[in-house]
Design an enzyme around this catalytic site. Structure first.
Site, PDB file in Angstrom:
ATOM      1  N   ASP A  50       0.660  -1.363  -0.022  1.00 27.57           N
ATOM      2  CA  ASP A  50       0.095   0.089   0.108  1.00 27.57           C
ATOM      3  C   ASP A  50       0.822   1.254   0.124  1.00 27.57           C
ATOM      4  O   ASP A  50       1.921   1.205   0.374  1.00 27.57           O
ATOM      5  CB  ASP A  50      -0.701  -0.107   1.232  1.00 27.57           C
ATOM      6  CG  ASP A  50      -2.122   0.720   1.033  1.00 27.57           C
ATOM      7  OD1 ASP A  50      -2.417   1.561   0.203  1.00 27.57           O
ATOM      8  OD2 ASP A  50      -3.079   0.599   1.947  1.00 27.57           O
ATOM      9  N   ASP A 102     -10.678   2.107  -3.590  1.00 30.86           N
ATOM     10  CA  ASP A 102     -11.499   1.797  -2.155  1.00 30.86           C
ATOM     11  C   ASP A 102     -12.663   1.862  -2.224  1.00 30.86           C
ATOM     12  O   ASP A 102     -13.471   1.371  -1.205  1.00 30.86           O
ATOM     13  CB  ASP A 102     -10.919   2.787  -1.296  1.00 30.86           C
ATOM     14  CG  ASP A 102      -9.548   2.398  -0.609  1.00 30.86           C
ATOM     15  OD1 ASP A 102      -9.084   1.110  -0.796  1.00 30.86           O
ATOM     16  OD2 ASP A 102      -9.028   3.338  -0.014  1.00 30.86           O
TER      17      ASP A 102
HETATM   18  C1  DGJ Z   1      -5.752   2.117   1.923  1.00 33.08           C
HETATM   19  C2  DGJ Z   1      -6.107   0.693   0.978  1.00 33.08           C
HETATM   20  O1  DGJ Z   1      -6.779   1.200  -0.046  1.00 33.08           O
HETATM   21  C3  DGJ Z   1      -7.129  -0.069   1.800  1.00 33.08           C
HETATM   22  O2  DGJ Z   1      -7.503  -1.076   1.137  1.00 33.08           O
HETATM   23  C4  DGJ Z   1      -6.625  -0.388   3.108  1.00 33.08           C
HETATM   24  O3  DGJ Z   1      -5.626  -1.198   2.854  1.00 33.08           O
HETATM   25  C5  DGJ Z   1      -6.233   0.634   3.732  1.00 33.08           C
HETATM   26  N1  DGJ Z   1      -4.995   1.592   2.975  1.00 33.08           N
HETATM   27  C6  DGJ Z   1      -5.316   0.373   5.119  1.00 33.08           C
HETATM   28  O4  DGJ Z   1      -4.886   1.384   5.804  1.00 33.08           O
END
Ligand code: DGJ
Length: 724
Positions: A472, A542
Site C-alpha cells: 500500500d 477503495d
Molecule cells: C488504503 C487501502 O486502499 C485500503 O484497502 C486499506 O488497505 C487501507 N489503506 C489500510 O490502511
C-alpha cells in the site's frame, strides 16, 4: 510479423496492423512522417509539404523551417516555437540544442531499460537512432520497438552528455508525436479517491490540453494515458490512437494544436520541478512510452493495450497463473482484530472455498488507528501474541493461504523508526513537516532507506510464510526535499524516489519469485503500467460499491486489463456510499477483475454463505476467460443507466456477459445486447438459461438480458460454444 525496413532515408517499422515511419532530412533533421494503419510504402514528400513547408529541402536553415517540420524529438530554441521534447541548460546557460541524425541500428528483440520497468519480448524488432548536437556534444538515443503480435510501438530516449561540461536537463520526454491534423477528440482519465479514472472526451482546440501530476505518484486524480479518437470514432469503429507511460511518478501527457492544425503529443516525466544534472559522460534514461493504434475504435485500442501489457509487461510468473480468490480483512475488521478473530474469519472463508486470507492494516507496532507505527514492522503482541508465524500457521491450517498488508514506503511520526531516523523522511530541513494521514513518506532515493525496506518486507514475508503481499501507499509528496541530495540535485528527488522504489521492487521480486504482490495506493492511486511490471494486480479503488465500480472498472479498462484490476465483493450497506445492492450484482461486477471478498463472511446469512461457495467455484472456473479473454465494452455507464461488457476466450469457445442496470426503471424493456467477439459460425449455449443461439444472431441481433426489478439489477451469462 514485426520488421524494420530502411528505404533510403526512411525507417519504416511495421507489423501486420501498424506502420511507424521516420525520415532523415537533407540536413539530418529527423522528421516524423507517419503513424497509423500498416502501409506497404510511403512517399514522405506530401506529408512534409502538407506540414506547411514550401521547400522540403531545408528545414534547419530556413526561417522558421523547424517550426513546421513534424519531428521525432523536437527541441525549442532553433526555430521550432512549439513545446519541445527536450529542455536543457547548456554549460553556457543557453537552452538551444541542435539534434542531427548521426546513425541508426536495428536489432532483433528489445534491450532492457537500466533501472526502469519496460516492455520486453523476443518477438519484436528495435531501432535505435542516435542524434547529436555538433556544438555541445549532447547525444540523444531514441529507441523504437515494434512487436509481432500487437499494434503498439514502445519508445524511449537516452540523453548522453558526451560534451566536456556539465549540463542540466530541465525536461526529457519519453515521446513526442507530431500529427498532421487536429481533427481528433482527446480522451483522458481523471478522478479522485474512490472515483478513479472517469473518461473525459473533448475535441482538440488550438493551444495546450492534457493531464499531469506533480504529487510524486501517477495518482488518483490522473492517469499516465491519453487517447485521440476521431470525432466519429465509436466504441468499435474508427481510428483511435492511445499513448501510455510505463512510469509511476510525476508525468505530463499533453496534446497541443499549432498552426496549420498540426498536433503534437508529448508524454513523459513532468518537466515542472524537474532538473537533472548530467556531468560529462553521464546519461539519463527516460521511462518508456507506448503508442497503440487501432481502426476498431476505443475497444480496439484498449484490446491492443491489454494484449501488449499481458504479452510484454506483466510479470511472466504471474500473468497467466491462477490468481487465488482472496478475502481481505480491511472492511471485515479494520483495526479491530486479534488472532482468534482473524482465524475465525479465515475458517469461515475457507468453508466457502476462498483460497487466500489477507490480514490488512493494523498488525504491527501499536496501530489501533492510522495515527501511528508505520515503519515499526514488528508484530503487535497484544493482538497477535503468537507472532506472525503462529497466525500464518493457523490460517494455513484452516485451509487457506496467508497474505499480509504493508505500507513499506511510509513512516509515522509516532514510531521508533522516525525517532531513530528523522532524516529518512522526505522533508525540507528547517521547515515544519506536513503529515498526510498522519504519516511522512520515506525518502526512497536513499540507499539506506531502500535496504531498510527490503529487510523489513523480507523479514515479514519469511516470518509469516505469506504467499501474498498487499503493498500500500497512502499519501502524496509535500515538503519535497532530501537530506541525501546536494542543493543542485534536489529537483532530482521525485524521479530518484521512483527509481528507488523500482530498485526495491526488483530486489524483492527476485528474492521472492513466488510471492504474489498486489499494489495499492489509497485504492488505485498508482495503478499504472510502471507498477504492473512488478505487480500483476492492483487494488482498483477503495470504492467497492457495485454501481461505482461499474464506472471505475469501465474507465480503467480503457488502457489496463481486467487481469490487473483487484476487485472485491463487499458488504451492504456499502462502506463508501451507504448503498444497498443485490449480492448477485456485487458478484457480477467484482468478476470484472481479480475476484475476492472485502467483508466478514461470518456476518452473512447461511443462505448467503452457501451462495459464496457457488461464487468462488464460478470465479475459478471462468477465470481465464474473464481475466485474459478479449474485452468488449457493450454499454457505457457514462452514456446511460446500464453497463455491460463481454469477455471472450481466445479460441471463442467461452464468453462471460455482464449487464448491470443502475436505477430501476418502471415499464422498461430488457436490454438486447449486441454481443461482440464471438465466432458467427458457432452456436453458443447460455448455461444459465439452457438456451442455444447462433453466434451471428447474438452479435447482429442481440442477447436479451431480462433484469429483475429494483435498483442495481444485473444479469450474468456464461456462453459455451456447442461442439461441432
Ligand atoms: C488504503 C487501502 O486502499 C485500503 O484497502 C486499506 O488497505 C487501507 N489503506 C489500510 O490502511
Amino acid at each position: 510479423m514485426a520488421e524494420i525496413i530502411r528505404q533510403g532515408n526512411l525507417f519504416h517499422l511495421r507489423n501486420g496492423c501498424i506502420s511507424y515511419i521516420l525520415c532523415v532530412m537533407p540536413e539530418n533533421a529527423l522528421a516524423h512522417v507517419y503513424f497509423g494503419r500498416r502501409l506497404n510504402r510511403l512517399d514522405p514528400d506530401p506529408v512534409l509539404r502538407a506540414a506547411g513547408s514550401r521547400d522540403t529541402g531545408s528545414f534547419i536553415h530556413q526561417e522558421c523551417g523547424l517550426d513546421r517540420l513534424p519531428q521525432e524529438y523536437p527541441v525549442y530554441g532553433l526555430g521550432d516555437q512549439r513545446d519541445g521534447a527536450l529542455k536543457i541548460d547548456n554549460a553556457d546557460g543557453t537552452g538551444a540544442v541542435d539534434l542531427r541524425f548521426e546513425r541508426a541500428e536495428t536489432r532483433h528483440g528489445k534491450p532492457a531499460l537500466a533501472g526502469l520497468p519496460a516492455t520486453f519480448g523476443e518477438t519484436c524488432e528495435t531501432l535505435t537512432v542516435t542524434l547529436a548536437d555538433p556544438c555541445t556534444g549532447l547525444r540523444v538515443e531514441l529507441s523504437y520497438t515494434v512487436f509481432d503480435d500487437c499494434g503498439a510501438i514502445a519508445r524511449s530516449a537516452r540523453i548522453v552528455n558526451a560534451g566536456a561540461a556539465a549540463v542540466t536537463l530541465r525536461g526529457a520526454m519519453s515521446l513526442a508525436l507530431d500529427l498532421p491534423d487536429s481533427a481528433w477528440d482527446l480522451i483522458t482519465l481523471s478522478g479522485a479517491w474512490a472515483r478513479e479514472r472517469t473518461p473525459y472526451r473533448r475535441p482538440l482546440v488550438p493551444g495546450h490540453q492534457g493531464v499531469s501530476t506533480r504529487c510524486g505518484a501517477s495518482s488518483l486524480q490522473q492517469s499516465p494515458f491519453l487517447a485521440l479518437a476521431r470525432p466519429e470514432t465509436a466504441e468499435e469503429q474508427g481510428e483511435a490512437l492511445g499513448a501510455a507511460l510505463v512510469y509511476s511518478g510525476n508525468f505530463l501527457a499533453q496534446a497541443s494544436v499549432y498552426q496549420n492544425d498540426s498536433t503534437r503529443l508529448l508524454l513523459g516525466i513532468h518537466d515542472a520541478d524537474f532538473a537533472w544534472r548530467l556531468e560529462p559522460g553521464d546519461s539519463f534514461q527516460t521511462p518508456e512510452a507506448v503508442l497503440v493504434y487501432s481502426t476498431e475504435g476505443l475497444g480496439g485500442m484498449s484490446r491492443a493495450f491489454h494484449r501488449l501489457w499481458e504479452g510484454h509487461l506483466l510479470p511472466r510468473r504471474w500473468v497467466n497463473a491462477h490468481r487465488p480468490v482472496l478475502l481481505n480483512s480491511w472492511e471485515a475488521a479494520y483495526f479491530d482484530f486479534d488472532e482468534d478473530k482473524l482465524v475465525s474469519i479465515a475458517e469461515c472463508a475457507a468453508r466457502a472455498g476462498v483460497e487466500l486470507f489477507v490480514m490488512d492494516d493494523g498488525w504491527f507496532g501499536h496501530r489501533d488507528d492510522d495515527t501511528t507505527s508505520l515503519g515499526d514492522w514488528d508484530v503487535d503482541r497484544k493482538k497477535l501474541p503468537g507472532g506472525l508465524k503462529r497466525l500464518g500457521d493457523r490460517i494455513r491450517a484452516a485451509g487457506v493461504q496467508f497474505g499480509i498488508w504493508m505500507e513499506p514506503e511510509m513512516v509515522s511520526p509516532d514510531s521508533e523508526l522516525f525517532r531513530a531516523h528523522p532524516d529518512w523522511a522526505i522533508h525540507i530541513p528547517g521547515r515544519e513537516g506536513i503529515t498526510a494521514r498522519h504519516q511522512f513518506t520515506l525518502d526512497m532515493s536513499r540507499g539506506d532507506v531502500q535496504d531498510f525496506v527490503v529487510d523489513a518486507v523480507s523479514r515479514t514475508i519469511r516470518d509469516s510464510g505469506a504467499a501474498y503481499l498487499k503493498w500500500d501507499m497512502n499519501r502524496n509528496f509535500s515538503n519535497v526535499g532530501s537530506s541525501a541530495l546536494p542543493p543542485d540535485r534536489q529537483k532530482e528527488l521525485p524521479h530518484r524516489y521512483i527509481l528507488g522504489l523500482y530498485a526495491v521492487m526488483e530486489r524483492l521480486t527476485r528474492a521472492f519469485p513466488d510471492l504474489l504482490i498486489e499494489g495499492c495506493a489509497s485504492g488505485g492511486g498508482r495503478f499504472d503500467p510502471g507498477m504492473l511490471y512488478y505487480v500483476p494486480q492492483f487494488w482498483c479503488s477503495d470504492n467497492t460499491d457495485a454501481l461505482c465500480r461499474c464506472r471505475i472498472q469501465y474507465g480503467t479498462s480503457l488502457f489496463l486489463p481486467p487481469s490487473a484490476m483487484g476487485s472485491h465483493l463487499s458488504a451492504v450497506p456499502n462502506h463508501q456510499t451507504g448503498r444497498v445492492t443485490p449480492l448477485d450484482t456485487r458478484f457480477a461486477v467484482a468478476l470484472g477483475g481479480c475476484f475476492g471478498y472485502e467483508l466478514d463472511p461470518r456476518k452473512l446469512t447461511e443462505e448467503e454463505q452457501e451462495q459464496l461457495q457457488g461464487q468462488v467455484q464460478y470465479a475459478i472456473r471462468t477465470e481465464a476467460t474473464r481475466l485474459h479473454g478479449s474485452l468488449y465494452r457493450l454499454r457505457s455507464p457514462f452514456a446511460g443507466n446500464d453497463t455491460a461488457w463481454i469477455t471472450v476466450s481466445p479460441d471463442q469457445t467461452e464468453a462471460v456477459v455482464t449487464c448491470v442496470r443502475g436505477q430501476a426503471l418502471a415499464n422498461a424493456a430488457p436490454p438486447l445486447l449486441k454481443l461482440r467477439g464471438l465466432d458467427p459460425r458457432k452456436d453458443y449455449r447460455v448455461l444459465e438459461t439452457g438456451k442455444t443461439y447462433g453466434g451471428e444472431e447474438l452479435m447482429y441481433s442481440g442477447l436479451l438480458c431480462p433484469l429483475a426489478q429494483g435498483d442495481a439489477a444485473s444479469v450474468l451469462y456464461t456462453l459455451k460454444a456447442e461442439e461441432d
